[in-house]
Design a protein around this motif. Structure first.
Motif, PDB file in Angstrom:
ATOM      1  N   ALA B 300     -44.822  20.752  28.435  1.00 37.78           N
ATOM      2  CA  ALA B 300     -44.416  20.890  29.839  1.00 37.78           C
ATOM      3  C   ALA B 300     -43.601  19.687  30.299  1.00 37.78           C
ATOM      4  O   ALA B 300     -42.781  19.780  31.197  1.00 37.78           O
ATOM      5  CB  ALA B 300     -45.653  21.014  30.727  1.00 37.78           C
ATOM      6  N   THR B 301     -43.846  18.563  29.655  1.00 37.66           N
ATOM      7  CA  THR B 301     -43.147  17.327  30.051  1.00 37.66           C
ATOM      8  C   THR B 301     -43.224  16.294  28.923  1.00 37.66           C
ATOM      9  O   THR B 301     -44.118  16.368  28.061  1.00 37.66           O
ATOM     10  CB  THR B 301     -43.754  16.746  31.355  1.00 37.66           C
ATOM     11  OG1 THR B 301     -43.049  15.558  31.717  1.00 37.66           O
ATOM     12  CG2 THR B 301     -45.234  16.429  31.211  1.00 37.66           C
ATOM     13  N   VAL B 302     -42.299  15.373  28.967  1.00 38.19           N
ATOM     14  CA  VAL B 302     -42.253  14.307  27.956  1.00 38.19           C
ATOM     15  C   VAL B 302     -42.062  12.957  28.661  1.00 38.19           C
ATOM     16  O   VAL B 302     -41.280  12.850  29.601  1.00 38.19           O
ATOM     17  CB  VAL B 302     -41.066  14.524  26.976  1.00 38.19           C
ATOM     18  CG1 VAL B 302     -40.967  13.360  25.984  1.00 38.19           C
ATOM     19  CG2 VAL B 302     -41.185  15.841  26.240  1.00 38.19           C
ATOM     20  N   GLU B 303     -42.808  11.976  28.217  1.00 32.60           N
ATOM     21  CA  GLU B 303     -42.536  10.585  28.610  1.00 32.60           C
ATOM     22  C   GLU B 303     -41.975   9.894  27.385  1.00 32.60           C
ATOM     23  O   GLU B 303     -42.705   9.648  26.409  1.00 32.60           O
ATOM     24  CB  GLU B 303     -43.826   9.888  29.053  1.00 32.60           C
ATOM     25  CG  GLU B 303     -44.305  10.261  30.428  1.00 32.60           C
ATOM     26  CD  GLU B 303     -43.343   9.877  31.531  1.00 32.60           C
ATOM     27  OE1 GLU B 303     -42.962   8.688  31.610  1.00 32.60           O
ATOM     28  OE2 GLU B 303     -42.954  10.775  32.309  1.00 32.60           O
ATOM     29  N   THR B 304     -40.674   9.622  27.424  1.00 35.92           N
ATOM     30  CA  THR B 304     -40.076   8.986  26.254  1.00 35.92           C
ATOM     31  C   THR B 304     -39.617   7.578  26.577  1.00 35.92           C
ATOM     32  O   THR B 304     -39.419   7.218  27.735  1.00 35.92           O
ATOM     33  CB  THR B 304     -38.908   9.814  25.692  1.00 35.92           C
ATOM     34  OG1 THR B 304     -38.628   9.362  24.363  1.00 35.92           O
ATOM     35  CG2 THR B 304     -37.646   9.676  26.535  1.00 35.92           C
ATOM     36  N   HIS B 305     -39.398   6.814  25.528  1.00 40.24           N
ATOM     37  CA  HIS B 305     -39.136   5.376  25.657  1.00 40.24           C
ATOM     38  C   HIS B 305     -37.639   5.142  25.894  1.00 40.24           C
ATOM     39  O   HIS B 305     -36.900   4.791  24.980  1.00 40.24           O
ATOM     40  CB  HIS B 305     -39.609   4.680  24.371  1.00 40.24           C
ATOM     41  CG  HIS B 305     -39.752   3.209  24.515  1.00 40.24           C
ATOM     42  ND1 HIS B 305     -40.964   2.601  24.758  1.00 40.24           N
ATOM     43  CD2 HIS B 305     -38.856   2.208  24.465  1.00 40.24           C
ATOM     44  CE1 HIS B 305     -40.796   1.293  24.838  1.00 40.24           C
ATOM     45  NE2 HIS B 305     -39.505   1.032  24.659  1.00 40.24           N
ATOM     46  N   ASP B 306     -37.224   5.310  27.155  1.00 41.51           N
ATOM     47  CA  ASP B 306     -35.799   5.114  27.475  1.00 41.51           C
ATOM     48  C   ASP B 306     -35.548   3.682  27.918  1.00 41.51           C
ATOM     49  O   ASP B 306     -35.116   3.430  29.043  1.00 41.51           O
ATOM     50  CB  ASP B 306     -35.344   6.119  28.545  1.00 41.51           C
ATOM     51  CG  ASP B 306     -36.139   5.998  29.847  1.00 41.51           C
ATOM     52  OD1 ASP B 306     -37.286   5.516  29.792  1.00 41.51           O
ATOM     53  OD2 ASP B 306     -35.615   6.376  30.905  1.00 41.51           O
ATOM     54  N   CYS B 307     -35.763   2.764  27.022  1.00 41.87           N
ATOM     55  CA  CYS B 307     -35.451   1.367  27.336  1.00 41.87           C
ATOM     56  C   CYS B 307     -33.970   1.250  27.689  1.00 41.87           C
ATOM     57  O   CYS B 307     -33.572   0.378  28.453  1.00 41.87           O
ATOM     58  CB  CYS B 307     -35.802   0.459  26.173  1.00 41.87           C
ATOM     59  SG  CYS B 307     -35.334   1.100  24.567  1.00 41.87           S
ATOM     60  N   PHE B 308     -33.170   2.115  27.120  1.00 43.89           N
ATOM     61  CA  PHE B 308     -31.747   2.229  27.450  1.00 43.89           C
ATOM     62  C   PHE B 308     -31.450   3.725  27.554  1.00 43.89           C
ATOM     63  O   PHE B 308     -32.094   4.533  26.890  1.00 43.89           O
ATOM     64  CB  PHE B 308     -30.876   1.585  26.362  1.00 43.89           C
ATOM     65  CG  PHE B 308     -31.214   0.130  26.175  1.00 43.89           C
ATOM     66  CD1 PHE B 308     -30.664  -0.848  26.989  1.00 43.89           C
ATOM     67  CD2 PHE B 308     -32.132  -0.270  25.207  1.00 43.89           C
ATOM     68  CE1 PHE B 308     -31.015  -2.180  26.855  1.00 43.89           C
ATOM     69  CE2 PHE B 308     -32.483  -1.605  25.059  1.00 43.89           C
ATOM     70  CZ  PHE B 308     -31.918  -2.563  25.886  1.00 43.89           C
ATOM     71  N   THR B 309     -30.467   4.073  28.361  1.00 41.85           N
ATOM     72  CA  THR B 309     -30.178   5.501  28.545  1.00 41.85           C
ATOM     73  C   THR B 309     -29.856   6.185  27.217  1.00 41.85           C
ATOM     74  O   THR B 309     -30.228   7.346  27.019  1.00 41.85           O
ATOM     75  CB  THR B 309     -29.003   5.707  29.520  1.00 41.85           C
ATOM     76  OG1 THR B 309     -27.894   4.937  29.060  1.00 41.85           O
ATOM     77  CG2 THR B 309     -29.373   5.281  30.938  1.00 41.85           C
ATOM     78  N   ALA B 311     -31.185   5.655  24.452  1.00 43.47           N
ATOM     79  CA  ALA B 311     -32.444   5.966  23.766  1.00 43.47           C
ATOM     80  C   ALA B 311     -33.026   7.263  24.319  1.00 43.47           C
ATOM     81  O   ALA B 311     -33.649   8.045  23.584  1.00 43.47           O
ATOM     82  CB  ALA B 311     -33.443   4.828  23.929  1.00 43.47           C
ATOM     83  N   GLY B 312     -32.829   7.502  25.613  1.00 42.96           N
ATOM     84  CA  GLY B 312     -33.280   8.763  26.199  1.00 42.96           C
ATOM     85  C   GLY B 312     -32.509   9.934  25.634  1.00 42.96           C
ATOM     86  O   GLY B 312     -33.089  10.960  25.232  1.00 42.96           O
ATOM     87  N   VAL B 313     -31.195   9.777  25.583  1.00 39.90           N
ATOM     88  CA  VAL B 313     -30.351  10.853  25.035  1.00 39.90           C
ATOM     89  C   VAL B 313     -30.729  11.136  23.577  1.00 39.90           C
ATOM     90  O   VAL B 313     -30.920  12.293  23.175  1.00 39.90           O
ATOM     91  CB  VAL B 313     -28.854  10.448  25.139  1.00 39.90           C
ATOM     92  CG1 VAL B 313     -27.981  11.408  24.345  1.00 39.90           C
ATOM     93  CG2 VAL B 313     -28.425  10.402  26.603  1.00 39.90           C
ATOM     94  N   LEU B 314     -30.878  10.074  22.804  1.00 34.15           N
ATOM     95  CA  LEU B 314     -31.208  10.250  21.379  1.00 34.15           C
ATOM     96  C   LEU B 314     -32.607  10.849  21.188  1.00 34.15           C
ATOM     97  O   LEU B 314     -32.857  11.564  20.207  1.00 34.15           O
ATOM     98  CB  LEU B 314     -31.113   8.909  20.632  1.00 34.15           C
ATOM     99  CG  LEU B 314     -29.698   8.341  20.478  1.00 34.15           C
ATOM    100  CD1 LEU B 314     -29.738   6.953  19.843  1.00 34.15           C
ATOM    101  CD2 LEU B 314     -28.810   9.264  19.646  1.00 34.15           C
ATOM    102  N   ALA B 315     -33.496  10.562  22.133  1.00 32.04           N
ATOM    103  CA  ALA B 315     -34.857  11.109  22.025  1.00 32.04           C
ATOM    104  C   ALA B 315     -34.846  12.638  22.140  1.00 32.04           C
ATOM    105  O   ALA B 315     -35.641  13.321  21.494  1.00 32.04           O
ATOM    106  CB  ALA B 315     -35.756  10.497  23.099  1.00 32.04           C
ATOM    107  N   THR B 316     -33.955  13.161  22.980  1.00 32.01           N
ATOM    108  CA  THR B 316     -33.905  14.633  23.107  1.00 32.01           C
ATOM    109  C   THR B 316     -33.549  15.279  21.771  1.00 32.01           C
ATOM    110  O   THR B 316     -33.983  16.392  21.473  1.00 32.01           O
ATOM    111  CB  THR B 316     -32.881  15.085  24.177  1.00 32.01           C
ATOM    112  OG1 THR B 316     -31.561  14.723  23.756  1.00 32.01           O
ATOM    113  CG2 THR B 316     -33.186  14.495  25.541  1.00 32.01           C
TER     114      THR B 316
END
Lengths: 443, 412
Positions: B300-309, B311-316
């Motif tokens: 339903a949701t994810v808390e990812t480690h977006d220390c930098f934007t 990193a957020g994009v790559l996490a997806t």
């Protein structure tokens, strides 16, 4: 090998512990410390003599320079890491910053004697604004120094040609008028003499470029552009004061004109606060020096009156504002000097009355807001186009003030102080942090 | 798992730093012990006091440099006298220290040596200026690479990733994804009172995110909005067994169940295998989903480690929501926003909520716990019946240590 850069290997700063001298020293220390990393100069010795009258003052200077060099190094850590890339043991930012600060401070050789200047190739001068004192010192150094040193004077009012002729410097002098504080202010007014050494001009432009300064050429007329404008701005304000005072009284008149020049002209501070900042005594002294060389006479009875009452303005050694026209608390105006009671009275209620009197309806952004805004030009355009349509007393006085300032800028060019009104605009924007130049299309 | 594990009683202090109205760099601020005590006491209060706690663990990265303080385990008894002479320790794995604190507590429960573990994450970083803080944070990388690294070491590392991504898939394409990520984070942070960016009322978030990087002032491929800020803060939560849940007296509805966890390491001495991929994250996520026996579509949701934007994009992509190279599009299309198909970082993540480095792993668990137990206040998102899971991804260094957890909404 760059011939101009060679001259930086031994510099003297006269008046190094003073307000302007300490800033000029700092700039030279940074300049030389950076130069030490130039491929042609790695491993060579650089000297920056800090000359002043007492060791007590020079001791205090050390703290100031260390603090400022550290700040510079912190801000420029990206450049520093590249500069120290060849030193494998310097790894952390802190290692590199500490090393740079140590090396920069090591350049400074403090002295209360004049002899160290005899080996210098560049002499920066920031001593008392007195023709005789300056020329005597210049001549002594020039006569005893075999290197034919270049002199860079920070005078803000004495014509450079006068200093050149009297000290017999043969064109090896240039006006290099820094603004306070020199390390922060981008502006330097450069004043060449008619038969000045072109190498010296080239050197100054190179220095300014290296230190990312904005240079504005001014002709060699007493006061140059900056003080030429400011002193006449002060006298215009005084003229308005004289017109308004019979009806309004001293206190409300001062507050009204200060408010107009601050809030409606959207300047960083009003004209009377600016006088306090510069120092009432300094302003009258500059007028006096300028009068010595100019045909028109600049005299301020208002400033003289305050001085006679012991009201001087200026700044404390720690940079805080001394009381002058106004009383200050943490930099803010809280009181005004009342000529009748000869004491400061609160501005609180008076300001309400002044605002009511000025009755300006057009809402203005503050200078602080616009100085940080990317849309400042548009806001200024909108504001002034509305203000000009207003019939309030405040709006009319503000527009008249702006017209007078525009005329003043044009007059400086007509008088031969500068070759373009754009130079006036550049000085007022960079040296006085105005958001727009006085010669503009708003009015 | 041999025992059922639940998380209860989460708490976050504010993330203090630039952007918060309370923050003034020249004014004195609370020390690290204050944050530990505030967070720890809040959780203890919810679980019936320290007497119910068997042991404690604190995740912290770099107090020894930021605060001149090591030995944080011994600060635990300062939270409550009843923690005196009970087991406590500090664990470290760079920015995944908080995640490791969770793992440590989980393992104690699994081992049967504890039924209630107090897990705290804490970091206080505003003690030094940014350029000196960069030195401290750089220790999350291989020290032998520090000399040739950027002054701002980790922004430099992730700038390289952003640069590779831009070069491979297009500069404007990448920038739009990163700018959208930033805007989403700030919008989410506005809904969370403890978030560092809670007071950010800019009307130009996307434009700010789109600003071109300035290599002279910062790094080549990131602007300031691409970076999480320097934060002080702490988070805490209780990790409990079924027996522990009964002991603390909380209903099941206030708990989430841990159904999977993973913790993996990649060799810190080697450069990233692929600058355009978070390989370690990908590995850890794959393992945690396998352990939880769910697919990404049940999240339903994810808390990812977006220390930098970036990193957020790559996490997806690493999690599998977007194919390789399609993460920027996935984000730009709005899928990761709070109204999107898979809301990420619903209280702002590291960019918006803040990144007190050693606290982040615990903060992520607290956020998922809040969402799945409907305690997220204005930041609450809808949790569909068929998607009862939340995922945390906590990263240390440049994708070198990764901790993941899958948490499940409880029924009953």
């Amino acid at each position: 090998m760059n011939h101009h850069l060679e001259r930086y290997k031994n510099i003297s700063v006269l008046g190094a512990a003073g307000k302007m001298g300490s800033g000029i020293l700092l700039l030279n220390v940074l300049h030389s410390a950076k130069l030490m990393h130039h491929p042609d100069y790695v491993g060579q010795t650089f000297v920056v003599n800090a000359i002043d009258q007492s060791f007590e003052q020079l001791d205090k200077l050390n703290h100031y320079i260390k603090d400022q060099v550290t700040r510079w190094a912190e801000k420029n850590i990206i450049w520093l890491r590249k500069a120290y890339n060849n030193r494998p043991h310097l790894i952390d930012n802190k290692d590199i910053i500490d090393t740079f600060v140590f090396e920069a401070l090591s350049l400074i050789k403090p002295s209360i004697n004049i002899e160290p200047t005899y080996r210098s190739t560049l002499i920066f001068e920031a001593i008392i604004e007195n023709e005789d004192v300056k020329t005597k010192l210049f001549k002594q150094i020039n006569d005893n120094n075999p290197n034919k040193p270049f002199f860079l004077s920070n005078t803000s009012s004495i014509p450079i040609s006068v200093l050149n002729d009297k000290a017999e410097l043969n064109g090896n002098i240039i006006g290099c008028h820094f603004y306070n504080p020199p390390a922060v202010q981008k502006l330097i007014e450069v004043i060449e003499t008619e038969n000045g050494n072109p190498d010296l001009t080239k050197l100054v432009y190179g220095f300014a470029n290296h230190m990312q300064k904005v240079l504005v050429p001014s002709n060699d007329l007493a006061g140059f552009i900056g003080n030429g404008f400011l002193m006449r701005d002060i006298l215009y304000a005084e003229k308005q004061y004289n017109n308004l005072k019979p009806d309004m009284g001293h206190n409300k008149t001062i507050l009204s004109i200060n408010t107009i020049s601050h809030e409606l002209l959207i300047r960083p501070m009003g004209i009377f606060q600016l006088i306090d900042y510069v120092g009432i005594e300094v302003c009258t002294y500059i007028m006096k020096v300028m009068n010595h060389y100019l045909e028109d006479e600049l005299i301020s009875p208002l400033l003289n009156k305050l001085l006679s009452l012991g009201i001087k303005g200026g700044q404390n050694p720690d940079g805080t504002q001394k009381d002058g026209f106004f009383q200050y608390s943490e930099g803010d105006i809280v009181g005004i000097y009342d000529l009748e009671s000869k004491s400061y009275i609160s501005t609180g209620d008076l300001m309400e009355e002044v605002k009511h009197f000025l009755a300006v309806k057009t809402e203005a952004y503050s200078w602080k807001q616009l100085s940080q805004s990317k849309r400042a030009a548009k806001h200024l355009d909108n504001f002034f186009s509305e203000l000009i349509k207003e019939n309030s007393i405040g709006a009319k006085m503000a527009c008249n003030y702006m017209r007078a300032m525009k005329d003043l800028g044009i007059q400086l060019q007509a008088d031969g102080v500068c070759s373009s009104t754009e130079h006036v605009n550049t000085v007022m924007k960079n040296g006085f942090f105005h958001l727009y130049g006085p010669v503009n299309n708003y009015i | 798992m041999q025992r059922r594990i639940f998380l209860v009683a989460g708490y976050n202090t504010i993330a203090l730093g630039t952007g918060r109205k309370e923050f003034h760099p020249k004014k004195e601020r609370p020390g690290i012990e204050y944050y530990m005590q505030e967070a720890g006491r809040a959780t203890l209060k919810k679980i019936g006091g320290a007497g119910n706690v068997d042991e404690s663990v604190v995740g912290n990265f770099m107090a020894s440099r930021f605060n001149n303080q090591a030995h944080l385990g011994a600060f635990i008894p300062s939270i409550d006298k009843k923690l005196q002479y009970k087991p406590a320790m500090r664990v470290e794995g760079a920015c995944a220290s908080g995640g490791l604190a969770m793992i440590s507590g989980i393992k104690s429960i699994l081992a049967g040596t504890a039924d209630v573990v107090l897990a705290i994450g804490v970091e206080v970083q505003n003690t030094v200026k940014a350029m000196y803080g960069a030195d401290h944070l750089a220790l999350a990388g291989y020290y032998k690479n520090r000399k040739n690294g950027h002054a701002y070491f980790f922004p430099g590392e992730f700038s390289d990733r952003a640069g590779s991504y831009s070069k491979t898939y297009g500069d404007d394409y990448a920038r739009k994804g990163m700018a959208t990520w930033y805007a989403n984070c700030i919008q989410n942070a506005r809904l969370c009172e403890t978030a560092q960016e809670h007071h950010n009322d800019s009307e130009h978030l996307f434009d700010t995110g789109m600003e071109a990087p300035n290599a002279e002032l910062f790094v080549d491929n990131l602007n300031y909005a691409d970076c999480s800020k320097v934060s002080d803060g702490a988070s805490s939560i209780a990790i409990v067994s079924e027996k522990g849940l009964k002991r603390v007296g909380l209903p099941l509805s206030e708990a989430v169940e841990l159904v999977g966890f993973s913790q993996v390491e990649e060799n810190i001495m080697e450069p990233p295998i692929d600058e355009c991929e978070l390989s370690t994250t990908k590995n850890a996520v794959s393992k945690v989903l396998e352990m939880a026996q769910i697919t990404k579509d049940e999240l339903a949701t994810v808390e990812t480690h977006d220390c930098f934007t970036i990193a957020g994009v790559l996490a997806t992509e690493a999690i599998g929501f977007a194919a390789k190279g399609k993460g920027a599009q996935f984000v730009a299309d709005g899928h990761t926003s709070r109204e999107g198909s898979i809301p990420f970082n619903t209280t702002g993540g590291l960019i918006g909520w803040g990144h007190p480095t050693g606290a982040t792993g615990v903060h992520q668990a607290v956020t998922i716990w809040e969402q799945l137990t409907h305690q997220a206040g204005r930041a609450q998102i809808s949790i569909p019946e068929h998607k009862p899971y939340g995922l945390t991804v906590n990263m240390g260094g440049n994708d070198k240590t990764v901790v993941c957890m899958v948490l499940k909404k409880t029924t009953g």
